[in-house]
Design a protein around this motif. Sequence first.
Motif, PDB file in Angstrom:
ATOM      1  N   PHE A  43      36.509  28.209  41.115  1.00 50.57           N
ATOM      2  CA  PHE A  43      35.643  29.362  41.377  1.00 50.57           C
ATOM      3  C   PHE A  43      36.247  30.290  42.423  1.00 50.57           C
ATOM      4  CE2 PHE A  43      32.643  26.681  39.262  1.00 50.57           C
ATOM      5  CZ  PHE A  43      31.674  27.521  38.758  1.00 50.57           C
ATOM      6  N   ASN A  44      36.999  29.739  43.363  1.00 51.40           N
ATOM      7  CA  ASN A  44      37.440  30.517  44.522  1.00 51.40           C
ATOM      8  C   ASN A  44      38.777  31.212  44.320  1.00 51.40           C
ATOM      9  OD1 ASN A  44      36.517  31.334  47.082  1.00 51.40           O
ATOM     10  ND2 ASN A  44      37.970  29.965  48.091  1.00 51.40           N
ATOM     11  N   CYS A  45      39.360  31.127  43.143  1.00 56.33           N
ATOM     12  CA  CYS A  45      40.631  31.799  42.897  1.00 56.33           C
ATOM     13  C   CYS A  45      40.435  33.309  42.979  1.00 56.33           C
ATOM     14  CB  CYS A  45      41.172  31.419  41.520  1.00 56.33           C
ATOM     15  SG  CYS A  45      42.739  32.235  41.105  1.00 56.33           S
ATOM     16  N   GLY A  46      41.277  33.980  43.774  1.00 57.43           N
ATOM     17  CA  GLY A  46      41.144  35.428  43.940  1.00 57.43           C
ATOM     18  C   GLY A  46      41.600  36.224  42.738  1.00 57.43           C
ATOM     19  N   LEU A  47      42.414  35.624  41.883  1.00 60.18           N
ATOM     20  CA  LEU A  47      42.951  36.325  40.721  1.00 60.18           C
ATOM     21  C   LEU A  47      41.975  36.217  39.555  1.00 60.18           C
ATOM     22  CD1 LEU A  47      45.320  37.901  39.522  1.00 60.18           C
ATOM     23  CD2 LEU A  47      46.392  35.721  38.923  1.00 60.18           C
ATOM     24  N   LYS A  48      41.296  37.321  39.260  1.00 59.00           N
ATOM     25  CA  LYS A  48      40.321  37.371  38.174  1.00 59.00           C
ATOM     26  C   LYS A  48      40.426  38.717  37.461  1.00 59.00           C
ATOM     27  CE  LYS A  48      36.698  34.303  40.046  1.00 59.00           C
ATOM     28  NZ  LYS A  48      37.372  33.842  41.268  1.00 59.00           N
ATOM     29  N   ALA A  49      39.984  38.736  36.218  1.00 62.55           N
ATOM     30  CA  ALA A  49      39.935  39.973  35.438  1.00 62.55           C
ATOM     31  C   ALA A  49      38.511  40.181  34.940  1.00 62.55           C
ATOM     32  CB  ALA A  49      40.911  39.908  34.262  1.00 62.55           C
ATOM     33  N   TYR A  50      38.061  41.436  34.997  1.00 62.37           N
ATOM     34  CA  TYR A  50      36.693  41.760  34.629  1.00 62.37           C
ATOM     35  C   TYR A  50      36.662  42.982  33.707  1.00 62.37           C
ATOM     36  CZ  TYR A  50      36.035  39.444  39.196  1.00 62.37           C
ATOM     37  OH  TYR A  50      36.093  38.596  40.268  1.00 62.37           O
ATOM     38  N   LYS A  51      35.705  42.988  32.841  1.00 63.93           N
ATOM     39  CA  LYS A  51      35.378  44.204  32.114  1.00 63.93           C
ATOM     40  C   LYS A  51      34.720  45.168  33.100  1.00 63.93           C
ATOM     41  CE  LYS A  51      33.287  45.511  27.673  1.00 63.93           C
ATOM     42  NZ  LYS A  51      34.580  45.797  27.029  1.00 63.93           N
ATOM     43  N   LEU A  52      35.051  46.460  33.028  1.00 65.58           N
ATOM     44  CA  LEU A  52      34.529  47.429  33.992  1.00 65.58           C
ATOM     45  C   LEU A  52      33.004  47.408  34.039  1.00 65.58           C
ATOM     46  CD1 LEU A  52      35.118  49.747  35.980  1.00 65.58           C
ATOM     47  CD2 LEU A  52      34.960  51.328  34.041  1.00 65.58           C
ATOM     48  N   GLU A  53      32.374  47.288  32.882  1.00 66.58           N
ATOM     49  CA  GLU A  53      30.917  47.267  32.822  1.00 66.58           C
ATOM     50  C   GLU A  53      30.336  46.146  33.664  1.00 66.58           C
ATOM     51  OE1 GLU A  53      27.390  46.863  29.408  1.00 66.58           O
ATOM     52  OE2 GLU A  53      29.492  46.445  28.912  1.00 66.58           O
TER      53      GLU A  53
END
Length: 316
Positions: A153-163
């Motif tokens: 959960f704490n990994c700083g590397l994430k990708a998100y949909k803008l919405e």
Amino acid sequence: MNISVVIPLLNEQDSLTELHDWIAKVMQSNRFSYEIIFIDDGSTDDSWKTIGNLSSQNPNVKGIRFLKNFGKSQALHAGFEKAIGDVVITMDADLQDNPDEIPELYSMIENDGFHLVSGWKKKRYDSVISKNMPSKLFNWAARKTSGVKLHDFNCGLKAYKLELVKNIDVNGEMHRYIPVLAKNAGFTKITEKIVQHQARKYGETKFGMNRFVHGFLDLITIWFLSSFGKRPMHLFGALGVIMCAIGFGFALYLGIDKLFLNRAGRLITERPEFYLSLSTMIIGTQFFVAGFLGEIILRTKQDKKRYAIKEELNLN
């Protein structure tokens, strides 16, 4: 724009130029249109000066500078507000996250239809005792409590949909639980990707063992907010009913016993059941009051800015 890279930082002047050059190389080689948003969370070194120099060399570099250290969650919130890329990538500024992961993370959002892709640092270069073991325990508890099946959960590397980032509110220390916030907001297509973890190259970690204590407390908070945040009376009212029922039960027993069964017995006030009855009914009433107050606060609260920005670079 294809990608917004949001990078919160605190006293990372030594790594910023190398990180920028690495990200820019990845973006150019994949022909992505992009922006890099650095959020200086109250640094006391020359981090902001370095960001200014990078911005003058590369118009895709943007910066936000806080008046003081407000925390990583507030920094991410500020970055999310300004991001305009179709996919938002977050990473730490200490070079422990690998920018070469960005193209595949982008593809998983854009082509595979995921709302959120969380990095999983399966092989870590941190201390086993002070970081790895507590992290495994923390992640296990987070999975069991939230129902979100992620290993890190704490990994700083994430990708998100803008919405997604435009529809969640990251505050306090809730950056650890963005996947849970996303799930609660209705973004259920969440997955993870094994990413490369690199040893810290410059400086020292800004997080100690206390982050795991705070993490578990935040986990309890987010469980409560996700379950009863919109209806606190459901929890406190139920507890109040249970306690009052127990108290009333003891009072009824004492009354029947004194009036019909054992009139010559001890005074009611000399029996321990009397104090149990009195205490549980008082506690039950307090639960009811807490529930009512929660409902009133929920209906009258106003959103308050949780950070103050000192300067911005290249942001409208």
